[in-house]
Design an enzyme around this catalytic site. Structure first.
Site, short mmCIF file in Angstrom:
data_model
loop_
_atom_site.label_atom_id
_atom_site.label_comp_id
_atom_site.label_asym_id
_atom_site.label_seq_id
_atom_site.Cartn_x
_atom_site.Cartn_y
_atom_site.Cartn_z
N HIS B 127 3.10 2.90 -3.07
CA HIS B 127 2.52 1.74 -2.61
C HIS B 127 1.29 2.57 -1.72
O HIS B 127 1.24 3.47 -1.56
CB HIS B 127 3.56 1.38 -1.35
CG HIS B 127 3.31 0.22 -0.49
ND1 HIS B 127 2.17 0.31 0.28
CD2 HIS B 127 3.63 -1.26 -1.06
CE1 HIS B 127 2.16 -1.28 0.82
NE2 HIS B 127 2.76 -1.92 0.13
N ASP B 204 9.01 8.02 1.50
CA ASP B 204 8.63 6.61 1.90
C ASP B 204 9.94 5.71 1.46
O ASP B 204 10.03 5.36 0.42
CB ASP B 204 7.40 6.09 0.94
CG ASP B 204 7.02 4.47 1.15
OD1 ASP B 204 7.97 3.76 1.97
OD2 ASP B 204 6.05 3.87 0.82
N GLN B 207 11.48 0.72 0.96
CA GLN B 207 12.24 -0.14 -0.08
C GLN B 207 13.70 0.40 -0.13
O GLN B 207 14.70 -0.10 -0.71
CB GLN B 207 11.81 -0.07 -1.46
CG GLN B 207 10.45 -0.93 -1.43
CD GLN B 207 10.42 -2.14 -0.88
OE1 GLN B 207 11.61 -2.96 -0.97
NE2 GLN B 207 9.13 -2.96 -0.87
N LYS B 230 11.59 -5.07 6.71
CA LYS B 230 12.16 -4.91 5.25
C LYS B 230 13.80 -4.65 5.38
O LYS B 230 14.41 -4.56 4.34
CB LYS B 230 11.43 -4.19 4.63
CG LYS B 230 9.94 -4.36 4.22
CD LYS B 230 9.46 -3.35 3.27
CE LYS B 230 7.83 -3.26 3.34
NZ LYS B 230 7.31 -4.33 2.41
N CYS B 368 0.25 -4.40 -3.84
CA CYS B 368 -0.37 -2.98 -3.14
C CYS B 368 0.13 -1.74 -4.01
O CYS B 368 0.30 -0.65 -3.36
CB CYS B 368 0.33 -2.83 -1.85
SG CYS B 368 -0.13 -4.35 -0.94
C1 LIG Z 1 7.24 1.51 -0.99
C2 LIG Z 1 6.23 0.92 0.10
N1 LIG Z 1 5.80 1.60 1.22
C3 LIG Z 1 5.13 1.12 2.09
C4 LIG Z 1 5.11 -0.04 2.42
C5 LIG Z 1 4.32 -0.56 3.63
O1 LIG Z 1 5.09 -1.24 4.65
P1 LIG Z 1 4.53 -1.78 5.80
O2 LIG Z 1 3.69 -2.95 5.46
O3 LIG Z 1 5.65 -2.45 6.52
O4 LIG Z 1 4.05 -0.86 6.72
C6 LIG Z 1 5.90 -1.02 1.63
C7 LIG Z 1 5.58 -2.47 1.82
O5 LIG Z 1 5.57 -3.38 1.06
C8 LIG Z 1 6.52 -0.48 0.52
O6 LIG Z 1 7.07 -1.52 -0.38
#
Ligand SMILES: Cc1ncc(COP(=O)(O)O)c(C=O)c1O
Lengths: 141, 410
Positions: B127, B204, B207, B230, B368
Protein backbone atom coordinates in the site's frame (compact mmCIF):
# COMPACT_ATOMS: atom_id res chain seq x y z
CA UNK A 1 -30.44 26.69 -29.24
CA UNK A 2 -29.10 28.40 -26.14
CA UNK A 3 -27.38 26.44 -23.42
CA UNK A 4 -30.48 26.91 -21.29
CA UNK A 5 -32.70 25.44 -24.02
CA UNK A 6 -30.46 22.44 -24.54
CA UNK A 7 -30.51 21.79 -20.83
CA UNK A 8 -34.32 21.89 -20.82
CA UNK A 9 -34.35 19.47 -23.71
CA UNK A 10 -32.11 17.04 -21.82
CA UNK A 11 -34.24 17.34 -18.70
CA UNK A 12 -37.29 16.47 -20.81
CA UNK A 13 -35.57 13.49 -22.34
CA UNK A 14 -34.53 12.16 -18.98
CA UNK A 15 -37.99 12.61 -17.55
CA UNK A 16 -39.14 9.81 -19.85
CA UNK A 17 -36.94 7.23 -18.15
CA UNK A 18 -38.75 5.05 -15.71
CA UNK A 19 -35.85 3.88 -13.61
CA UNK A 20 -32.14 4.24 -13.08
CA UNK A 21 -31.35 1.43 -15.51
CA UNK A 22 -32.96 3.24 -18.43
CA UNK A 23 -31.03 6.33 -17.51
CA UNK A 24 -27.72 4.55 -17.30
CA UNK A 25 -28.39 2.57 -20.46
CA UNK A 26 -28.87 5.91 -22.16
CA UNK A 27 -25.62 7.25 -20.71
CA UNK A 28 -23.84 4.11 -21.86
CA UNK A 29 -25.29 4.55 -25.35
CA UNK A 30 -24.10 8.13 -25.38
CA UNK A 31 -20.74 7.00 -24.10
CA UNK A 32 -20.36 4.88 -27.18
CA UNK A 33 -20.74 7.88 -29.47
CA UNK A 34 -18.62 10.64 -28.02
CA UNK A 35 -17.27 13.00 -30.68
CA UNK A 36 -13.88 11.44 -30.55
CA UNK A 37 -10.98 13.61 -29.66
CA UNK A 38 -8.17 13.66 -32.20
CA UNK A 39 -5.64 11.04 -31.10
CA UNK A 40 -2.92 13.66 -30.93
CA UNK A 41 -4.75 15.38 -28.10
CA UNK A 42 -4.92 12.26 -25.97
CA UNK A 43 -1.93 13.39 -23.96
CA UNK A 44 -1.37 14.03 -20.30
CA UNK A 45 -1.84 17.72 -21.00
CA UNK A 46 -5.43 17.08 -21.93
CA UNK A 47 -6.21 14.77 -19.02
CA UNK A 48 -8.69 16.07 -16.49
CA UNK A 49 -7.38 15.50 -13.03
CA UNK A 50 -9.77 14.39 -10.34
CA UNK A 51 -11.39 11.55 -12.27
CA UNK A 52 -10.96 7.92 -11.38
CA UNK A 53 -11.09 7.00 -15.04
CA UNK A 54 -9.04 8.92 -17.56
CA UNK A 55 -10.81 11.74 -19.38
CA UNK A 56 -9.21 13.77 -22.15
CA UNK A 57 -10.80 17.03 -23.13
CA UNK A 58 -9.86 19.28 -26.00
CA UNK A 59 -11.27 22.70 -26.88
CA UNK A 60 -11.09 24.66 -30.11
CA UNK A 61 -12.13 28.20 -30.83
CA UNK A 62 -13.84 28.81 -34.17
CA UNK A 63 -15.54 32.11 -35.00
CA UNK A 64 -15.84 33.09 -31.38
CA UNK A 65 -17.37 29.79 -30.34
CA UNK A 66 -15.82 26.96 -28.40
CA UNK A 67 -16.04 23.37 -29.61
CA UNK A 68 -15.21 20.49 -27.30
CA UNK A 69 -14.14 16.94 -28.04
CA UNK A 70 -13.35 14.30 -25.45
CA UNK A 71 -12.65 10.69 -24.71
CA UNK A 72 -12.46 8.47 -21.68
CA UNK A 73 -11.49 4.89 -20.97
CA UNK A 74 -14.74 4.39 -19.02
CA UNK A 75 -18.02 4.35 -20.91
CA UNK A 76 -20.30 5.94 -18.31
CA UNK A 77 -17.78 8.71 -17.87
CA UNK A 78 -17.78 9.11 -21.62
CA UNK A 79 -21.58 9.37 -21.57
CA UNK A 80 -21.39 12.06 -18.91
CA UNK A 81 -18.77 14.04 -20.78
CA UNK A 82 -20.80 13.71 -23.94
CA UNK A 83 -23.78 15.14 -22.14
CA UNK A 84 -21.71 18.13 -21.13
CA UNK A 85 -20.38 18.54 -24.65
CA UNK A 86 -23.91 18.56 -25.96
CA UNK A 87 -24.68 21.37 -23.53
CA UNK A 88 -21.59 23.48 -23.81
CA UNK A 89 -20.03 22.88 -27.21
CA UNK A 90 -20.62 25.50 -29.93
CA UNK A 91 -21.29 28.42 -27.62
CA UNK A 92 -19.49 31.63 -26.87
CA UNK A 93 -17.09 31.77 -23.93
CA UNK A 94 -19.44 34.21 -22.18
CA UNK A 95 -22.43 31.90 -22.49
CA UNK A 96 -20.40 28.96 -21.18
CA UNK A 97 -19.10 30.93 -18.25
CA UNK A 98 -22.56 32.17 -17.31
CA UNK A 99 -24.34 28.82 -17.61
CA UNK A 100 -25.30 27.02 -14.47
CA UNK A 101 -25.35 23.24 -14.19
CA UNK A 102 -28.40 22.52 -12.09
CA UNK A 103 -29.77 20.39 -14.94
CA UNK A 104 -27.48 17.59 -13.73
CA UNK A 105 -29.34 17.54 -10.46
CA UNK A 106 -32.65 17.76 -12.26
CA UNK A 107 -31.93 14.68 -14.35
CA UNK A 108 -31.09 12.75 -11.20
CA UNK A 109 -27.36 12.39 -11.65
CA UNK A 110 -26.59 14.37 -8.56
CA UNK A 111 -24.38 11.64 -7.15
CA UNK A 112 -21.91 12.42 -9.91
CA UNK A 113 -21.64 16.00 -8.73
CA UNK A 114 -20.18 15.43 -5.30
CA UNK A 115 -16.78 17.01 -5.24
CA UNK A 116 -14.99 13.79 -4.44
CA UNK A 117 -12.12 12.60 -6.46
CA UNK A 118 -13.74 9.59 -7.99
CA UNK A 119 -16.55 11.58 -9.58
CA UNK A 120 -15.24 13.49 -12.51
CA UNK A 121 -18.26 15.52 -13.50
CA UNK A 122 -17.34 18.49 -11.33
CA UNK A 123 -13.82 18.47 -12.75
CA UNK A 124 -15.16 18.26 -16.30
CA UNK A 125 -17.44 21.26 -15.86
CA UNK A 126 -14.61 23.15 -14.21
CA UNK A 127 -12.25 22.34 -17.06
CA UNK A 128 -14.77 23.41 -19.70
CA UNK A 129 -15.35 26.69 -17.92
CA UNK A 130 -11.61 27.14 -17.60
CA UNK A 131 -11.21 26.81 -21.36
CA UNK A 132 -13.98 29.38 -21.80
CA UNK A 133 -12.23 31.71 -19.40
CA UNK A 134 -8.98 31.40 -21.31
CA UNK A 135 -10.61 32.09 -24.68
CA UNK A 136 -12.51 35.01 -23.22
CA UNK A 137 -9.29 36.55 -21.95
CA UNK A 138 -7.70 36.01 -25.36
CA UNK A 139 -10.66 37.69 -27.03
CA UNK A 140 -10.65 40.63 -24.68
CA UNK A 141 -7.00 41.31 -25.31
CA UNK B 1 -13.33 -24.78 13.72
CA UNK B 2 -16.44 -23.84 11.80
CA UNK B 3 -17.44 -20.43 10.56
CA UNK B 4 -20.43 -18.56 11.92
CA UNK B 5 -23.82 -20.24 11.88
CA UNK B 6 -26.91 -18.40 10.71
CA UNK B 7 -28.14 -17.37 14.12
CA UNK B 8 -24.70 -16.19 15.21
CA UNK B 9 -24.42 -14.21 12.02
CA UNK B 10 -27.84 -12.62 12.44
CA UNK B 11 -27.08 -11.78 16.01
CA UNK B 12 -23.79 -10.18 14.97
CA UNK B 13 -25.39 -8.17 12.19
CA UNK B 14 -27.86 -6.76 14.68
CA UNK B 15 -24.97 -5.13 16.46
CA UNK B 16 -24.04 -3.02 13.42
CA UNK B 17 -26.57 -0.22 12.96
CA UNK B 18 -25.04 1.05 9.71
CA UNK B 19 -25.72 -2.26 7.96
CA UNK B 20 -29.47 -1.85 8.28
CA UNK B 21 -30.15 0.82 5.74
CA UNK B 22 -31.18 1.17 2.15
CA UNK B 23 -29.31 2.95 -0.60
CA UNK B 24 -31.30 3.98 -3.68
CA UNK B 25 -34.14 1.98 -2.19
CA UNK B 26 -32.15 -1.28 -2.05
CA UNK B 27 -30.76 -2.94 1.05
CA UNK B 28 -27.13 -1.97 1.50
CA UNK B 29 -24.59 -4.70 0.72
CA UNK B 30 -21.39 -3.40 2.18
CA UNK B 31 -18.34 -5.02 0.60
CA UNK B 32 -15.77 -2.30 1.07
CA UNK B 33 -14.43 -3.60 4.33
CA UNK B 34 -10.77 -3.42 3.35
CA UNK B 35 -11.25 0.35 3.17
CA UNK B 36 -13.01 0.50 6.51
CA UNK B 37 -15.35 -1.73 8.46
CA UNK B 38 -18.65 -0.72 10.01
CA UNK B 39 -18.78 -0.24 13.76
CA UNK B 40 -20.65 -2.34 16.29
CA UNK B 41 -22.91 -0.58 18.76
CA UNK B 42 -20.59 -1.24 21.68
CA UNK B 43 -17.81 0.72 19.99
CA UNK B 44 -20.15 3.62 19.28
CA UNK B 45 -21.44 3.48 22.85
CA UNK B 46 -17.96 3.47 24.29
CA UNK B 47 -17.06 6.67 22.46
CA UNK B 48 -20.34 8.30 23.48
CA UNK B 49 -19.80 7.29 27.09
CA UNK B 50 -16.36 8.82 27.11
CA UNK B 51 -17.55 12.15 25.80
CA UNK B 52 -20.69 12.07 27.94
CA UNK B 53 -19.12 11.33 31.27
CA UNK B 54 -15.38 10.76 31.21
CA UNK B 55 -13.99 13.43 28.91
CA UNK B 56 -10.74 14.71 30.28
CA UNK B 57 -7.14 15.12 29.30
CA UNK B 58 -5.06 12.22 30.46
CA UNK B 59 -1.72 11.69 32.20
CA UNK B 60 -1.78 15.24 33.55
CA UNK B 61 -4.43 15.89 36.15
CA UNK B 62 -4.56 14.70 39.71
CA UNK B 63 -8.29 15.19 39.70
CA UNK B 64 -10.78 12.38 39.65
CA UNK B 65 -11.87 12.47 36.01
CA UNK B 66 -8.34 12.62 34.74
CA UNK B 67 -7.48 9.55 36.71
CA UNK B 68 -10.51 7.66 35.44
CA UNK B 69 -9.70 8.55 31.83
CA UNK B 70 -6.01 7.78 32.22
CA UNK B 71 -6.73 4.41 33.76
CA UNK B 72 -9.18 3.55 30.97
CA UNK B 73 -6.70 4.66 28.32
CA UNK B 74 -3.84 2.65 29.78
CA UNK B 75 -6.09 -0.38 30.21
CA UNK B 76 -6.60 -0.36 26.44
CA UNK B 77 -2.85 -0.34 25.94
CA UNK B 78 -2.69 -3.56 27.94
CA UNK B 79 -5.68 -4.89 26.01
CA UNK B 80 -3.94 -4.20 22.67
CA UNK B 81 -0.77 -5.83 23.95
CA UNK B 82 -2.77 -8.93 24.84
CA UNK B 83 -4.61 -8.87 21.52
CA UNK B 84 -1.43 -9.13 19.45
CA UNK B 85 0.45 -10.91 22.24
CA UNK B 86 3.14 -8.29 22.76
CA UNK B 87 5.53 -9.01 25.62
CA UNK B 88 4.84 -5.68 27.29
CA UNK B 89 2.30 -2.84 27.21
CA UNK B 90 5.17 -0.38 26.76
CA UNK B 91 5.70 -1.81 23.30
CA UNK B 92 2.32 -0.46 22.19
CA UNK B 93 2.41 3.08 20.79
CA UNK B 94 -0.85 4.76 19.87
CA UNK B 95 -0.92 6.59 16.56
CA UNK B 96 -3.70 7.85 14.35
CA UNK B 97 -3.47 4.85 12.06
CA UNK B 98 -1.20 2.56 10.09
CA UNK B 99 0.01 5.44 7.98
CA UNK B 100 1.12 7.45 10.95
CA UNK B 101 2.65 4.38 12.58
CA UNK B 102 4.81 3.78 9.52
CA UNK B 103 5.73 7.45 9.22
CA UNK B 104 6.69 7.46 12.88
CA UNK B 105 8.97 4.51 12.30
CA UNK B 106 10.45 5.97 9.12
CA UNK B 107 10.92 9.36 10.78
CA UNK B 108 12.69 7.87 13.75
CA UNK B 109 14.85 5.44 11.78
CA UNK B 110 15.86 8.17 9.33
CA UNK B 111 18.24 9.66 11.84
CA UNK B 112 19.23 6.42 13.45
CA UNK B 113 19.39 3.33 11.29
CA UNK B 114 19.06 4.25 7.63
CA UNK B 115 21.67 6.55 6.15
CA UNK B 116 23.64 7.18 3.03
CA UNK B 117 24.35 4.08 0.97
CA UNK B 118 21.97 1.93 3.03
CA UNK B 119 18.85 0.26 1.68
CA UNK B 120 15.29 -0.67 2.65
CA UNK B 121 13.51 -3.71 1.22
CA UNK B 122 9.78 -3.68 0.40
CA UNK B 123 7.59 -5.77 -1.91
CA UNK B 124 5.81 -4.82 -5.10
CA UNK B 125 2.41 -5.14 -3.39
CA UNK B 126 2.76 -2.49 -0.70
CA UNK B 127 0.00 0.00 0.00
CA UNK B 128 1.31 3.52 -0.65
CA UNK B 129 1.46 3.93 3.13
CA UNK B 130 4.16 1.30 3.37
CA UNK B 131 5.93 2.38 0.22
CA UNK B 132 6.08 6.15 -0.04
CA UNK B 133 7.51 6.78 3.48
CA UNK B 134 10.42 4.42 2.68
CA UNK B 135 10.87 5.68 -0.85
CA UNK B 136 11.03 9.29 0.36
CA UNK B 137 13.31 8.42 3.26
CA UNK B 138 15.65 6.72 0.79
CA UNK B 139 15.58 9.79 -1.45
CA UNK B 140 16.37 12.14 1.42
CA UNK B 141 19.10 10.01 2.91
CA UNK B 142 20.60 8.83 -0.37
CA UNK B 143 19.68 5.27 0.42
CA UNK B 144 18.29 2.67 -1.97
CA UNK B 145 14.82 1.15 -2.10
CA UNK B 146 14.89 -2.55 -2.95
CA UNK B 147 11.69 -4.15 -4.22
CA UNK B 148 10.77 -7.84 -4.21
CA UNK B 149 8.67 -8.19 -7.36
CA UNK B 150 5.42 -10.10 -7.78
CA UNK B 151 4.78 -13.10 -9.97
CA UNK B 152 1.64 -13.46 -12.09
CA UNK B 153 -0.33 -14.87 -9.18
CA UNK B 154 0.51 -11.87 -7.07
CA UNK B 155 2.96 -13.62 -4.80
CA UNK B 156 6.46 -12.64 -3.78
CA UNK B 157 9.11 -15.12 -4.79
CA UNK B 158 10.96 -16.13 -1.64
CA UNK B 159 13.97 -16.91 -3.74
CA UNK B 160 14.17 -13.35 -5.04
CA UNK B 161 13.42 -12.04 -1.56
CA UNK B 162 16.36 -14.07 -0.25
CA UNK B 163 18.63 -12.69 -2.95
CA UNK B 164 17.67 -9.12 -2.06
CA UNK B 165 18.44 -9.83 1.59
CA UNK B 166 22.02 -10.51 0.54
CA UNK B 167 22.28 -6.80 -0.22
CA UNK B 168 21.93 -6.30 3.54
CA UNK B 169 19.06 -3.82 3.70
CA UNK B 170 18.75 -2.07 7.06
CA UNK B 171 15.03 -2.83 7.26
CA UNK B 172 12.46 -5.07 5.61
CA UNK B 173 8.97 -3.51 5.40
CA UNK B 174 6.28 -5.84 4.09
CA UNK B 175 2.54 -6.13 4.19
CA UNK B 176 0.95 -9.06 5.95
CA UNK B 177 -2.02 -9.12 3.56
CA UNK B 178 -2.26 -7.16 0.32
CA UNK B 179 -5.27 -4.86 0.26
CA UNK B 180 -5.27 -4.92 -3.55
CA UNK B 181 -4.69 -8.62 -4.23
CA UNK B 182 -5.68 -10.43 -1.07
CA UNK B 183 -2.35 -12.24 -0.98
CA UNK B 184 -1.35 -13.43 2.48
CA UNK B 185 2.42 -13.19 2.60
CA UNK B 186 4.38 -15.95 4.34
CA UNK B 187 5.62 -13.33 6.79
CA UNK B 188 6.85 -15.74 9.41
CA UNK B 189 9.17 -17.35 6.92
CA UNK B 190 10.24 -13.98 5.57
CA UNK B 191 11.00 -12.71 9.07
CA UNK B 192 13.11 -15.79 9.79
CA UNK B 193 15.02 -15.21 6.56
CA UNK B 194 15.59 -11.54 7.39
CA UNK B 195 16.65 -12.30 10.94
CA UNK B 196 19.17 -14.82 9.67
CA UNK B 197 20.79 -11.74 8.13
CA UNK B 198 20.26 -9.62 11.28
CA UNK B 199 17.73 -7.42 9.53
CA UNK B 200 14.71 -6.09 11.45
CA UNK B 201 11.24 -6.42 9.93
CA UNK B 202 8.16 -4.20 9.93
CA UNK B 203 4.86 -5.90 9.15
CA UNK B 204 2.02 -3.73 7.83
CA UNK B 205 -0.88 -5.46 9.52
CA UNK B 206 -3.64 -3.08 8.39
CA UNK B 207 -5.41 -5.89 6.53
CA UNK B 208 -4.64 -8.78 8.84
CA UNK B 209 -5.48 -8.02 12.48
CA UNK B 210 -9.24 -8.18 12.03
CA UNK B 211 -9.16 -11.37 9.97
CA UNK B 212 -6.71 -13.71 11.67
CA UNK B 213 -5.08 -14.18 15.03
CA UNK B 214 -1.82 -12.22 15.09
CA UNK B 215 0.89 -13.09 17.58
CA UNK B 216 3.81 -10.70 17.26
CA UNK B 217 6.05 -12.81 19.46
CA UNK B 218 5.36 -15.93 17.47
CA UNK B 219 5.95 -14.04 14.22
CA UNK B 220 8.97 -12.45 15.88
CA UNK B 221 8.48 -9.27 13.85
CA UNK B 222 10.31 -6.22 15.13
CA UNK B 223 7.51 -3.81 14.29
CA UNK B 224 3.83 -4.23 13.49
CA UNK B 225 1.44 -1.48 12.39
CA UNK B 226 -2.36 -1.43 12.14
CA UNK B 227 -5.43 0.82 12.10
CA UNK B 228 -8.43 0.77 14.41
CA UNK B 229 -10.97 1.59 11.72
CA UNK B 230 -10.29 -1.56 9.71
CA UNK B 231 -10.99 -3.74 12.75
CA UNK B 232 -14.44 -2.43 13.73
CA UNK B 233 -12.93 0.38 15.79
CA UNK B 234 -13.03 4.12 15.21
CA UNK B 235 -11.10 6.17 12.70
CA UNK B 236 -8.15 8.23 13.79
CA UNK B 237 -6.53 5.61 15.99
CA UNK B 238 -3.94 2.98 15.25
CA UNK B 239 -0.97 1.22 16.71
CA UNK B 240 2.72 0.82 16.20
CA UNK B 241 4.06 -2.19 18.03
CA UNK B 242 7.82 -2.32 18.38
CA UNK B 243 10.12 -4.61 20.30
CA UNK B 244 11.32 -2.83 23.40
CA UNK B 245 14.97 -3.25 22.42
CA UNK B 246 14.31 -1.19 19.28
CA UNK B 247 11.99 1.41 20.76
CA UNK B 248 14.42 2.09 23.61
CA UNK B 249 17.18 3.00 21.19
CA UNK B 250 15.11 4.92 18.69
CA UNK B 251 14.94 8.71 18.85
CA UNK B 252 11.53 10.38 19.19
CA UNK B 253 9.76 11.45 16.03
CA UNK B 254 7.43 14.25 17.01
CA UNK B 255 8.05 16.63 19.83
CA UNK B 256 5.75 18.41 22.23
CA UNK B 257 3.84 17.78 25.41
CA UNK B 258 3.45 14.31 26.95
CA UNK B 259 6.62 12.94 25.43
CA UNK B 260 9.06 14.96 27.55
CA UNK B 261 10.57 14.50 30.98
CA UNK B 262 12.49 17.68 31.89
CA UNK B 263 12.42 20.76 29.73
CA UNK B 264 14.52 23.90 30.03
CA UNK B 265 14.80 26.56 27.40
CA UNK B 266 17.92 24.90 26.06
CA UNK B 267 17.58 21.20 26.80
CA UNK B 268 14.95 18.48 26.98
CA UNK B 269 15.06 14.98 28.31
CA UNK B 270 12.47 12.62 26.98
CA UNK B 271 9.85 10.58 28.71
CA UNK B 272 10.12 6.81 28.89
CA UNK B 273 8.40 4.29 26.68
CA UNK B 274 5.80 4.39 25.27
CA UNK B 275 5.19 8.11 25.98
CA UNK B 276 8.40 9.12 24.23
CA UNK B 277 6.59 8.43 20.96
CA UNK B 278 3.22 9.92 21.86
CA UNK B 279 3.56 13.68 21.56
CA UNK B 280 0.54 15.82 22.31
CA UNK B 281 -2.95 14.97 23.48
CA UNK B 282 -3.87 11.56 22.10
CA UNK B 283 -7.18 10.46 20.62
CA UNK B 284 -8.54 9.20 23.93
CA UNK B 285 -12.05 8.47 22.67
CA UNK B 286 -10.56 6.63 19.71
CA UNK B 287 -8.34 4.51 21.92
CA UNK B 288 -11.27 3.59 24.16
CA UNK B 289 -13.31 2.70 21.08
CA UNK B 290 -10.45 0.54 19.87
CA UNK B 291 -10.49 -1.25 23.21
CA UNK B 292 -14.18 -2.00 22.73
CA UNK B 293 -13.49 -3.27 19.21
CA UNK B 294 -10.87 -5.65 20.55
CA UNK B 295 -13.31 -6.94 23.16
CA UNK B 296 -15.81 -7.48 20.38
CA UNK B 297 -13.29 -9.40 18.26
CA UNK B 298 -12.20 -11.51 21.17
CA UNK B 299 -15.79 -12.37 22.05
CA UNK B 300 -16.60 -13.31 18.49
CA UNK B 301 -13.38 -15.23 17.96
CA UNK B 302 -10.88 -14.50 15.23
CA UNK B 303 -10.62 -18.12 14.15
CA UNK B 304 -14.37 -18.21 13.52
CA UNK B 305 -14.27 -14.88 11.72
CA UNK B 306 -11.39 -15.99 9.51
CA UNK B 307 -13.18 -19.19 8.62
CA UNK B 308 -16.42 -17.38 7.81
CA UNK B 309 -14.67 -14.87 5.57
CA UNK B 310 -12.81 -17.67 3.82
CA UNK B 311 -16.14 -19.34 3.05
CA UNK B 312 -17.48 -16.11 1.58
CA UNK B 313 -14.32 -15.69 -0.49
CA UNK B 314 -14.53 -19.21 -1.90
CA UNK B 315 -18.21 -18.75 -2.73
CA UNK B 316 -17.61 -15.40 -4.42
CA UNK B 317 -14.72 -16.71 -6.51
CA UNK B 318 -16.79 -19.69 -7.59
CA UNK B 319 -19.85 -17.61 -8.50
CA UNK B 320 -17.90 -14.88 -10.24
CA UNK B 321 -16.45 -17.41 -12.69
CA UNK B 322 -19.79 -17.21 -14.48
CA UNK B 323 -19.15 -13.57 -15.43
CA UNK B 324 -17.99 -13.53 -19.00
CA UNK B 325 -14.54 -12.03 -19.51
CA UNK B 326 -13.71 -11.77 -15.82
CA UNK B 327 -10.04 -11.69 -14.89
CA UNK B 328 -9.01 -11.98 -11.26
CA UNK B 329 -6.08 -9.82 -10.29
CA UNK B 330 -4.34 -11.77 -7.59
CA UNK B 331 -4.59 -15.54 -7.48
CA UNK B 332 -2.33 -16.34 -4.57
CA UNK B 333 -2.58 -19.79 -3.07
CA UNK B 334 -2.96 -18.33 0.37
CA UNK B 335 -5.37 -15.42 0.32
CA UNK B 336 -7.70 -13.43 2.51
CA UNK B 337 -11.22 -12.09 1.93
CA UNK B 338 -10.31 -9.63 -0.79
CA UNK B 339 -11.24 -10.14 -4.45
CA UNK B 340 -9.91 -7.86 -7.15
CA UNK B 341 -11.00 -8.24 -10.74
CA UNK B 342 -11.60 -6.60 -14.07
CA UNK B 343 -13.95 -7.61 -16.87
CA UNK B 344 -12.76 -7.51 -20.46
CA UNK B 345 -14.20 -4.61 -22.39
CA UNK B 346 -15.32 -2.68 -19.31
CA UNK B 347 -13.70 -0.17 -16.99
CA UNK B 348 -13.75 -0.89 -13.24
CA UNK B 349 -15.34 2.51 -12.57
CA UNK B 350 -18.29 1.67 -14.81
CA UNK B 351 -18.93 -1.54 -12.90
CA UNK B 352 -18.55 0.27 -9.59
CA UNK B 353 -21.08 2.95 -10.56
CA UNK B 354 -23.66 0.42 -11.73
CA UNK B 355 -23.42 -2.03 -8.83
CA UNK B 356 -23.65 0.96 -6.49
CA UNK B 357 -27.05 1.70 -7.99
CA UNK B 358 -28.01 -1.86 -7.04
CA UNK B 359 -27.06 -1.22 -3.42
CA UNK B 360 -23.66 -2.90 -3.53
CA UNK B 361 -20.72 -0.97 -2.14
CA UNK B 362 -17.43 -2.10 -3.65
CA UNK B 363 -14.25 -0.20 -4.23
CA UNK B 364 -12.92 0.65 -7.65
CA UNK B 365 -9.63 2.22 -8.61
CA UNK B 366 -6.04 1.54 -7.72
CA UNK B 367 -6.60 0.92 -4.00
CA UNK B 368 -3.61 3.08 -3.04
CA UNK B 369 -1.35 0.53 -4.66
CA UNK B 370 -0.57 2.01 -8.05
CA UNK B 371 2.55 -0.10 -8.60
CA UNK B 372 0.37 -3.20 -8.31
CA UNK B 373 -1.93 -1.89 -11.05
CA UNK B 374 1.10 -1.13 -13.22
CA UNK B 375 2.48 -4.61 -12.58
CA UNK B 376 -0.72 -6.22 -13.82
CA UNK B 377 -1.22 -3.63 -16.53
CA UNK B 378 -4.74 -2.62 -15.48
CA UNK B 379 -6.16 0.88 -14.93
CA UNK B 380 -7.60 -0.28 -11.63
CA UNK B 381 -9.79 -3.09 -10.41
CA UNK B 382 -13.16 -3.72 -8.83
CA UNK B 383 -12.54 -4.91 -5.31
CA UNK B 384 -14.92 -6.66 -2.96
CA UNK B 385 -13.70 -7.27 0.56
CA UNK B 386 -15.47 -9.18 3.29
CA UNK B 387 -16.05 -8.75 6.97
CA UNK B 388 -17.50 -10.95 9.66
CA UNK B 389 -21.03 -9.61 9.09
CA UNK B 390 -21.27 -10.37 5.38
CA UNK B 391 -23.52 -13.21 4.31
CA UNK B 392 -23.71 -15.76 1.51
CA UNK B 393 -26.88 -14.00 0.30
CA UNK B 394 -24.92 -10.78 -0.02
CA UNK B 395 -22.34 -12.58 -2.12
CA UNK B 396 -25.19 -13.71 -4.39
CA UNK B 397 -26.55 -10.17 -4.66
CA UNK B 398 -23.08 -8.89 -5.44
CA UNK B 399 -22.43 -11.46 -8.16
CA UNK B 400 -25.82 -10.84 -9.83
CA UNK B 401 -25.16 -7.11 -9.66
CA UNK B 402 -21.84 -7.57 -11.44
CA UNK B 403 -23.51 -9.77 -14.05
CA UNK B 404 -26.20 -7.21 -14.66
CA UNK B 405 -23.66 -4.37 -14.86
CA UNK B 406 -21.59 -6.27 -17.40
CA UNK B 407 -24.67 -6.98 -19.48
CA UNK B 408 -25.49 -3.28 -19.52
CA UNK B 409 -21.99 -2.28 -20.47
CA UNK B 410 -21.26 -4.75 -23.24
C1 LIG C 1 -2.23 -2.74 3.60
C2 LIG C 1 -2.55 -1.36 4.08
N1 LIG C 1 -1.60 -0.61 4.64
C3 LIG C 1 -1.84 0.62 5.10
C4 LIG C 1 -3.08 1.20 5.00
C5 LIG C 1 -3.29 2.59 5.50
O1 LIG C 1 -4.13 2.62 6.60
P1 LIG C 1 -4.67 3.99 7.19
O2 LIG C 1 -5.23 4.76 6.04
O3 LIG C 1 -5.70 3.57 8.17
O4 LIG C 1 -3.52 4.68 7.83
C6 LIG C 1 -4.11 0.47 4.41
C7 LIG C 1 -5.45 1.08 4.25
O5 LIG C 1 -6.07 1.03 3.22
C8 LIG C 1 -3.83 -0.84 3.94
O6 LIG C 1 -4.80 -1.57 3.36
Amino acid sequence: MTIQEIQEQIVNEFSLFEDWMDKYNYLIEMGKEVPRIDERYKTNNHLISGCQSRVWLHAENRDGKIYFTADSDAVITKGLVNLLIRVFSGHSPEAILEADTDFIERIGLKEHLSPTRSNGLVSMVKQMKLYAQVYKLKQDN
Amino acid sequence: MNGLNISELNELRQQFPALHQSVYGKPLVYLDNAATTQKPQLVIDRITKYYSSENCNIHRGVHYLSQVATAAFEAVRANVAGFIHAAKSEEIIFTKGTTEAINLLAGSLAGFLIGMGDSVLVTGMEHHSNLVPWQQLCKRNHAKLLVAQLDDKGEVSLEQFGKLLEQKPKLVAITHISNALGTINPVKEMITMAHANDIPVLIDGAQSVAHMRVDVQDLDCDFFAFSGHKMYGPMGVGVLYGKEKWLEQMPPWQFGGEMVDQVSLQETTFNQLPFKFEAGTPNVAGVLGLGAAIDFLNQTGLEKIGKHEQQLLDLAIKKLQSVQGIRFIGNANNRAGVISFIVDGTHPTDIGILVDKMGVAVRTGHHCAQPVMTRFDVPGTVRASFALYNTAEEVEVFVSAVQKAVRMLL
